[in-house]
Design an enzyme around this catalytic site. Structure first.
Site, PDB file in Angstrom:
ATOM      1  N   CYS A 194      10.696  -5.506 -39.432  1.00 52.87           N
ATOM      2  CA  CYS A 194      10.052  -4.977 -38.415  1.00 52.87           C
ATOM      3  C   CYS A 194      10.365  -3.169 -38.068  1.00 52.87           C
ATOM      4  O   CYS A 194       9.880  -2.755 -37.879  1.00 52.87           O
ATOM      5  CB  CYS A 194      10.188  -5.087 -37.581  1.00 52.87           C
ATOM      6  SG  CYS A 194      10.291  -7.107 -36.774  1.00 52.87           S
ATOM      7  N   ASN A 230       4.432  -9.387 -31.687  1.00 54.06           N
ATOM      8  CA  ASN A 230       4.436  -9.006 -32.510  1.00 54.06           C
ATOM      9  C   ASN A 230       3.870  -8.538 -34.378  1.00 54.06           C
ATOM     10  O   ASN A 230       3.401  -9.636 -34.607  1.00 54.06           O
ATOM     11  CB  ASN A 230       6.853  -9.410 -32.100  1.00 54.06           C
ATOM     12  CG  ASN A 230       7.354  -8.264 -33.639  1.00 54.06           C
ATOM     13  OD1 ASN A 230       6.827  -7.899 -34.932  1.00 54.06           O
ATOM     14  ND2 ASN A 230       8.408  -9.006 -33.865  1.00 54.06           N
ATOM     15  N   HIS A 271       8.867  -0.027 -31.305  1.00 52.73           N
ATOM     16  CA  HIS A 271       8.736  -1.255 -32.599  1.00 52.73           C
ATOM     17  C   HIS A 271       8.544  -2.804 -31.143  1.00 52.73           C
ATOM     18  O   HIS A 271       9.214  -2.202 -30.078  1.00 52.73           O
ATOM     19  CB  HIS A 271      10.018  -2.045 -33.033  1.00 52.73           C
ATOM     20  CG  HIS A 271       9.437  -3.367 -33.326  1.00 52.73           C
ATOM     21  ND1 HIS A 271       8.126  -3.630 -34.542  1.00 52.73           N
ATOM     22  CD2 HIS A 271      10.219  -4.310 -33.424  1.00 52.73           C
ATOM     23  CE1 HIS A 271       8.524  -4.970 -34.259  1.00 52.73           C
ATOM     24  NE2 HIS A 271       9.318  -5.154 -33.808  1.00 52.73           N
TER      25      HIS A 271
HETATM   26  N1  ACO Z   1       8.089 -21.281 -24.082  1.00 52.24           N
HETATM   27  C1  ACO Z   1       8.674 -22.368 -22.665  1.00 52.24           C
HETATM   28  N2  ACO Z   1      10.742 -22.366 -23.434  1.00 52.24           N
HETATM   29  C2  ACO Z   1      11.300 -21.569 -24.876  1.00 52.24           C
HETATM   30  C3  ACO Z   1       9.733 -21.148 -24.944  1.00 52.24           C
HETATM   31  C4  ACO Z   1       8.489 -21.020 -24.972  1.00 52.24           C
HETATM   32  N3  ACO Z   1       8.063 -20.914 -25.746  1.00 52.24           N
HETATM   33  N4  ACO Z   1      11.096 -20.658 -25.841  1.00 52.24           N
HETATM   34  C5  ACO Z   1      12.550 -20.762 -24.929  1.00 52.24           C
HETATM   35  N5  ACO Z   1      11.891 -21.707 -24.425  1.00 52.24           N
HETATM   36  C6  ACO Z   1      13.621 -21.987 -24.158  1.00 52.24           C
HETATM   37  C7  ACO Z   1      14.099 -22.366 -24.416  1.00 52.24           C
HETATM   38  O1  ACO Z   1      14.413 -23.115 -25.196  1.00 52.24           O
HETATM   39  C8  ACO Z   1      16.247 -22.500 -23.455  1.00 52.24           C
HETATM   40  O2  ACO Z   1      15.420 -23.347 -23.143  1.00 52.24           O
HETATM   41  P1  ACO Z   1      17.283 -24.025 -22.343  1.00 52.24           P
HETATM   42  O3  ACO Z   1      17.635 -22.874 -21.945  1.00 52.24           O
HETATM   43  O4  ACO Z   1      16.642 -25.137 -22.155  1.00 52.24           O
HETATM   44  O5  ACO Z   1      18.302 -24.201 -23.797  1.00 52.24           O
HETATM   45  C9  ACO Z   1      15.359 -20.879 -22.527  1.00 52.24           C
HETATM   46  O6  ACO Z   1      13.889 -20.966 -22.775  1.00 52.24           O
HETATM   47  C10 ACO Z   1      15.246 -19.895 -22.543  1.00 52.24           C
HETATM   48  O7  ACO Z   1      15.849 -19.424 -24.325  1.00 52.24           O
HETATM   49  P2  ACO Z   1      16.279 -17.991 -24.774  1.00 52.24           P
HETATM   50  O8  ACO Z   1      15.787 -18.489 -26.093  1.00 52.24           O
HETATM   51  O9  ACO Z   1      17.282 -18.262 -24.482  1.00 52.24           O
HETATM   52  O10 ACO Z   1      15.045 -17.013 -24.203  1.00 52.24           O
HETATM   53  P3  ACO Z   1      15.273 -15.421 -24.320  1.00 52.24           P
HETATM   54  O11 ACO Z   1      15.264 -15.216 -23.427  1.00 52.24           O
HETATM   55  O12 ACO Z   1      16.408 -15.354 -24.981  1.00 52.24           O
HETATM   56  O13 ACO Z   1      13.656 -15.068 -25.338  1.00 52.24           O
HETATM   57  C11 ACO Z   1      13.470 -14.548 -27.172  1.00 52.24           C
HETATM   58  C12 ACO Z   1      13.889 -15.968 -26.174  1.00 52.24           C
HETATM   59  C13 ACO Z   1      11.799 -14.248 -26.612  1.00 52.24           C
HETATM   60  C14 ACO Z   1      13.283 -15.012 -29.180  1.00 52.24           C
HETATM   61  C15 ACO Z   1      14.321 -13.228 -27.088  1.00 52.24           C
HETATM   62  O14 ACO Z   1      14.986 -13.462 -27.218  1.00 52.24           O
HETATM   63  C16 ACO Z   1      13.672 -11.622 -28.234  1.00 52.24           C
HETATM   64  O15 ACO Z   1      12.719 -11.126 -27.218  1.00 52.24           O
HETATM   65  N6  ACO Z   1      14.544 -11.999 -29.331  1.00 52.24           N
HETATM   66  C17 ACO Z   1      14.291 -11.036 -30.041  1.00 52.24           C
HETATM   67  C18 ACO Z   1      12.932 -10.453 -31.056  1.00 52.24           C
HETATM   68  C19 ACO Z   1      13.151  -9.397 -31.629  1.00 52.24           C
HETATM   69  O16 ACO Z   1      13.382  -8.365 -30.886  1.00 52.24           O
HETATM   70  N7  ACO Z   1      13.241  -9.959 -32.615  1.00 52.24           N
HETATM   71  C20 ACO Z   1      13.270  -8.813 -33.710  1.00 52.24           C
HETATM   72  C21 ACO Z   1      12.342  -8.394 -34.403  1.00 52.24           C
HETATM   73  S1  ACO Z   1      11.191  -9.634 -35.573  1.00 52.24           S
HETATM   74  C22 ACO Z   1      11.410  -9.714 -37.497  1.00 52.24           C
HETATM   75  O17 ACO Z   1      12.144  -8.582 -37.823  1.00 52.24           O
HETATM   76  C23 ACO Z   1      10.543 -10.131 -38.396  1.00 52.24           C
END
Ligand code: ACO
Length: 331
Positions: A116, A285, A255
């Site tokens: 990214c 993204n 980003h």
């Molecule tokens: N729909 C419903 N529920 C979901 C979904 C979904 N799509 N995805 C996850 N959940 C659930 C999980 O299973 C979890 O359930 P549990 O508590 O029963 O276990 C709950 O929601 C919370 O999950 P988290 O992973 O803790 O959710 P979070 O608030 O952290 O959001 C996310 C997840 C959106 C992926 C976030 O962590 C994020 O944005 N991370 C960074 C992404 C990023 O910046 N990537 C870098 C660039 S990518 C690259 O370089 C290619």
């Protein structure tokens, strides 16, 4: 002798026609529009459909539009750098495929990774060739067909990514352009964000395919935390190094990975959201394409002399911030 800066003298984006909405994702995995919107800010993303269509298709359309709108003869281009983690194939580089399709015959071309942060790394790399006096016209394109490495049965990643490309033309300027960059990487981030198979460590086998090892793997929480602290840190560094106060910066261009990350970085770096470029709701993204797609969407609001700080974070980990002065008024 005054320093030669590399100015962005044109920007063009491209996203494919097909729109994958949160509603459609609800029919594919156990998720819902409300969760996706509140946790990420994403409402829809564009997907490149069709057989044998790779990232080059996206890059070609962006660069074609860029050449047209800047009235540039393809023969004048001396270098094409394509930032991507989803090349058409491991070799030849996608930059070569893009250049060949557009009759860019007098350039050498290569791809650059950095996930990214790829566009920021490529922008700084391209800018060095202008600043050194070696080249007069360089194209930097960020392009990714993320749908080719997304597992559409994994609700934690499939909601995040989209396909797209954005390209800029770099030309010399003694007044405007790329002024400074703080670029960082930390290989200890590998366990949290990677694609396990398809490289030389784990070439494709029936087992790697059955295990889903060719898809993106992400542990979202640690990536979120590292992204927030990494981006806010380098934004502050590049501003301090150039004696810039927040009011001196017209736009922060982050980003687009998650709206909550964008808001937190803006808050930590003390930027009001009115001066932060955001388009994640419509593209998701798109990895190396997010920043040029932002510049493209906001182009009509940018004025000659505006100070911009661009920042990104991605797999690697890689991250960085770039300070530039916008070089032209809206046409
Ligand atoms: N729909 C419903 N529920 C979901 C979904 C979904 N799509 N995805 C996850 N959940 C659930 C999980 O299973 C979890 O359930 P549990 O508590 O029963 O276990 C709950 O929601 C919370 O999950 P988290 O992973 O803790 O959710 P979070 O608030 O952290 O959001 C996310 C997840 C959106 C992926 C976030 O962590 C994020 O944005 N991370 C960074 C992404 C990023 O910046 N990537 C870098 C660039 S990518 C690259 O370089 C290619």
């Amino acid at each position: 002798m005054s320093k030669i800066n590399a100015a962005i003298t044109g920007v063009q984006g491209y996203v494919p026609d097909y729109i994958l909405t949160n509603k459609e994702l609800e029919t594919m995995v156990d998720t819902n529009d409300e969760w996706i919107t509140t946790r990420t800010g994403i409402r829809e993303r564009h997907i490149l459909k069709g057989e044998e269509k790779g990232t080059s298709i996206l890059g070609i359309e962006a660069v074609r539009g860029l050449l047209e709108k800047t009235n540039t003869d393809p023969a004048e281009i001396e270098l094409v750098i394509c930032a991507t983690v989803t090349p058409d194939m491991l070799f030849p580089d996608t930059a070569n495929i893009i250049a060949n399709a557009l009759d860019i015959k007098n350039a050498y071309c290569f791809d650059l990774g950095a996930a990214c942060s790829g566009f920021l790394y490529a922008l700084t790399t391209g800018a060095q060739f202008i600043s050194s006096g070696m080249h007069k016209k360089v194209i930097v394109v960020g392009a990714d067909k993320m749908s080719s490495i997304v597992d559409y049965t994994d609700r934690t990643t499939c909601i995040l990514f989209g396909d797209g490309a954005g390209a800029v033309l770099l030309e010399p300027s003694d007044e405007f352009g790329h002024i400074d960059a703080v670029l960082k990487s930390d290989g200890s981030g590998e366990p949290y964000l990677h694609q396990k198979a398809g490289g030389s460590r784990h070439p494709a086998t029936v087992e790697t395919i059955n295990a889903g090892d060719h898809f993106i793997y992400q542990n979202g929480r640690p990536v979120f935390k590292a992204a927030v602290s990494g981006m806010s840190d380098v934004v502050k560094q590049v501003m301090k190094r150039n004696n810039l106060q927040n009011d001196d910066i017209k736009w922060l261009v982050p980003h687009q990975a998650n709206h909550r990350i964008i808001e937190t970085v803006a808050r930590m770096a003390d930027f009001p959201m009115e001066r932060v470029m955001v388009n994640i709701h419509k593209y998701g993204n798109t990895t190396a394409a997010t920043i040029p797609l932002c510049l493209w969407d906001y182009e009509t609001q940018l004025k000659k002399g505006d100070n911009l700080v661009l920042t990104a974070f991605g797999g690697g980990f890689t991250w960085g911030a770039t300070y530039l002065k916008w070089a032209y008024d809206p046409s």
